[in-house]
Design a protein around this motif. Structure first.
Motif, PDB file in Angstrom:
ATOM      1  N   ASP A 162      -1.166 -16.768 -22.225  1.00  0.00           N
ATOM      2  CA  ASP A 162      -2.368 -17.595 -22.229  1.00  0.00           C
ATOM      3  C   ASP A 162      -2.822 -17.791 -23.683  1.00  0.00           C
ATOM      4  OD1 ASP A 162      -4.435 -19.093 -20.957  1.00  0.00           O
ATOM      5  OD2 ASP A 162      -5.768 -17.363 -20.962  1.00  0.00           O
ATOM      6  N   GLN A 163      -4.114 -17.721 -23.940  1.00  0.00           N
ATOM      7  CA  GLN A 163      -4.634 -17.977 -25.288  1.00  0.00           C
ATOM      8  C   GLN A 163      -4.054 -16.996 -26.311  1.00  0.00           C
ATOM      9  OE1 GLN A 163      -7.120 -20.476 -25.412  1.00  0.00           O
ATOM     10  NE2 GLN A 163      -7.879 -20.320 -27.496  1.00  0.00           N
ATOM     11  N   ALA A 164      -3.865 -15.736 -25.918  1.00  0.00           N
ATOM     12  CA  ALA A 164      -3.336 -14.731 -26.840  1.00  0.00           C
ATOM     13  C   ALA A 164      -1.890 -15.004 -27.226  1.00  0.00           C
ATOM     14  CB  ALA A 164      -3.452 -13.339 -26.219  1.00  0.00           C
ATOM     15  N   GLY A 165      -1.153 -15.686 -26.363  1.00  0.00           N
ATOM     16  CA  GLY A 165       0.252 -15.935 -26.630  1.00  0.00           C
ATOM     17  C   GLY A 165       0.494 -16.715 -27.905  1.00  0.00           C
ATOM     18  N   GLY A 166      -0.457 -17.568 -28.285  1.00  0.00           N
ATOM     19  CA  GLY A 166      -0.284 -18.342 -29.509  1.00  0.00           C
ATOM     20  C   GLY A 166      -0.204 -17.474 -30.744  1.00  0.00           C
ATOM     21  N   LEU A 167      -0.950 -16.368 -30.772  1.00  0.00           N
ATOM     22  CA  LEU A 167      -0.865 -15.438 -31.901  1.00  0.00           C
ATOM     23  C   LEU A 167       0.354 -14.546 -31.785  1.00  0.00           C
ATOM     24  CD1 LEU A 167      -4.589 -14.329 -32.424  1.00  0.00           C
ATOM     25  CD2 LEU A 167      -3.349 -16.248 -33.446  1.00  0.00           C
ATOM     26  N   ASP A 168       0.719 -14.196 -30.556  1.00  0.00           N
ATOM     27  CA  ASP A 168       1.919 -13.377 -30.358  1.00  0.00           C
ATOM     28  C   ASP A 168       3.167 -14.106 -30.861  1.00  0.00           C
ATOM     29  OD1 ASP A 168       0.258 -11.531 -29.130  1.00  0.00           O
ATOM     30  OD2 ASP A 168       0.717 -12.241 -27.106  1.00  0.00           O
ATOM     31  N   ALA A 169       3.192 -15.430 -30.688  1.00  0.00           N
ATOM     32  CA  ALA A 169       4.338 -16.212 -31.159  1.00  0.00           C
ATOM     33  C   ALA A 169       4.450 -16.139 -32.677  1.00  0.00           C
ATOM     34  CB  ALA A 169       4.217 -17.657 -30.698  1.00  0.00           C
ATOM     35  N   LEU A 170       3.322 -16.231 -33.371  1.00  0.00           N
ATOM     36  CA  LEU A 170       3.343 -16.127 -34.829  1.00  0.00           C
ATOM     37  C   LEU A 170       3.850 -14.762 -35.269  1.00  0.00           C
ATOM     38  CD1 LEU A 170       1.511 -18.699 -34.501  1.00  0.00           C
ATOM     39  CD2 LEU A 170       0.282 -17.917 -36.527  1.00  0.00           C
TER      40      LEU A 170
END
Length: 404
Positions: A162-170
């Motif tokens: 969800d929203q947290a995944g965008g930072l996990d990808a980085l």
């Protein structure tokens, strides 16, 4: 000691602007981009507002053969990627394809494409379903299409949080750089403004049902009553510092300095949420004291309980009113996996200009945080903390630092 990871290119596709300069021109002043849903008939639903990207014609940006093969979310991702590579000044042959990879985040795949093909299945039969459905609605489709279009033959991956995944990808991109890759394209995108996607949003029970665009999504406000969905995201070019220097990178926006992630305990356990620990882990990873942080880009759920938990985490780390806090996503709605990468873009642009964008429409902050509300704030921004939370208990935090 590992070489620093640098942000050397950015591309964005958001309701507030397609392209970095248009996006920042709207974001820096808090121009609202939330309005009535136009992509499908939302009148029968209790929630009818969204952050939509208007005027986007994929045929103006992508090869004609590619358009019918792809969902809107992939089209937006490809256009943002084109912008990011152009911004990074990368030309064919600058790096070997095997030295470059891509890691994206997604909340779902091509919802709109999938819905259209399911309608054909129900009304006309399986022979009428497009063969492209096999990948167009798959959550990893953006990673695959970005890799093919840009000849990225190095490590690839996709994260779902969800929203947290965008930072996990980085963070996963940084790991790949530390293992020897020279450049990773990374970020996240979602675009689920269709009846199928809308049903999924409604199932969360956390959507705002207000019909007033300026009062629907109000994180940290006494009147907070849920979130408004949006579409889009951002693509960010991360490079190893040495590699960027060797190729003569023309833009170096910031250092990706720290990352932390936690998972909330099960409901009813009596244990505190994990966002504070994620923030502290990111600061520790960056070797950064809380007093060095100039701004926090908050997750801003718009749900009173979640807002309270986030505000408590921020005050536990920084003290009451201890750091400026902003949630510029009030102008776009929550973009799912694309939301946090867009916040990262906003953070590096805030560093560039020395201006913190506002949390538009919030007039009555309800917590002990220094919320940058209504109007932007001039400030020297050298270090930023970006927070993100996802359904299911995901918490992620990233520290960005300006280069001397």
């Amino acid at each position: 000691m590992s070489a620093r990871t640098l942000v050397t290119g950015i591309g964005v596709a958001a309701p507030s602007g397609l392209g970095v300069e248009d996006f920042w021109a709207a974001t820096r002043i808090g121009k609202n981009a939330v309005g009535p849903v136009t992509r499908f008939d939302a009148s029968p639903y209790p929630a009818r507002l969204a952050g939509e990207i208007h005027g986007f014609d994929p045929g103006e940006h992508l090869p004609g053969r590619l358009v019918p093969q792809t969902d809107r979310v992939t089209q937006l991702a490809l256009v943002a990627t084109d912008c990011a590579f152009e911004d990074a000044g990368l030309a064919a042959g600058d790096l070997h394809p095997c030295d470059m990879g891509v890691v994206t985040a997604a909340g779902s795949g091509g919802s709109e494409f999938g819905e259209a093909e399911l309608r054909k299945l129900w009304s006309q039969g399986p022979k009428h379903v497009s063969a492209y459905l096999s990948f167009a609605w798959f959550y990893a489709v953006n990673t695959g299409q970005i890799a093919v279009r840009n000849d990225l033959r190095g490590p690839t991956g996709v994260l779902v949080g969800d929203q947290a995944g965008g930072l996990d990808a980085l963070a996963q991109a940084r790991r790949r750089l530390r293992k020897g890759s020279r450049l990773i394209a990374t970020g996240g995108f979602d675009a689920s403004i269709c009846s199928l996607g809308w049903a999924a949003h409604l199932a969360t029970g956390a959507m705002s049902t207000s019909d007033e665009p300026e009062r629907a999504y109000l994180p940290f406000d006494e009147a907070a009553s849920g979130y408004v969905p949006g579409e889009g995201g951002a693509l960010i070019i991360l490079e190893d510092e040495e590699s960027a220097a060797v190729r003569g990178a023309r833009n170096v926006y910031a250092e990706f300095a720290g990352y932390g992630a936690t998972l909330d305990p099960r409901p009813g356990s009596g244990r505190p949420p994990g966002l504070r620990r994620a923030a502290e882990a990111a600061l520790a990873d960056a070797g950064c004291h809380p007093a060095e942080v100039d701004v926090v880009f908050a997750d801003g759920a718009g749900v009173p309980r979640l807002d309270r938990e986030e505000a408590e985490a921020i005050t536990a780390v920084f003290g009451p009113h201890g750091v400026p806090v902003t949630a510029p996503k009030t102008t776009t709605g929550r973009l799912g996996a694309g939301g946090a990468p867009v916040d990262v873009v906003s953070a590096v642009l805030a560093m560039r200009e020395g201006l913190i964008p506002p949390t538009t429409n919030v007039e009555s902050p309800a917590h002990d945080i220094d919320l940058v509300a209504v109007r932007p704030r001039t400030a020297s921004v050298r270090t930023a903390l970006v927070l993100a939370r996802g359904r299911g208990g995901f918490n992620s935090a990233v520290v960005l630092r300006a280069l001397d």
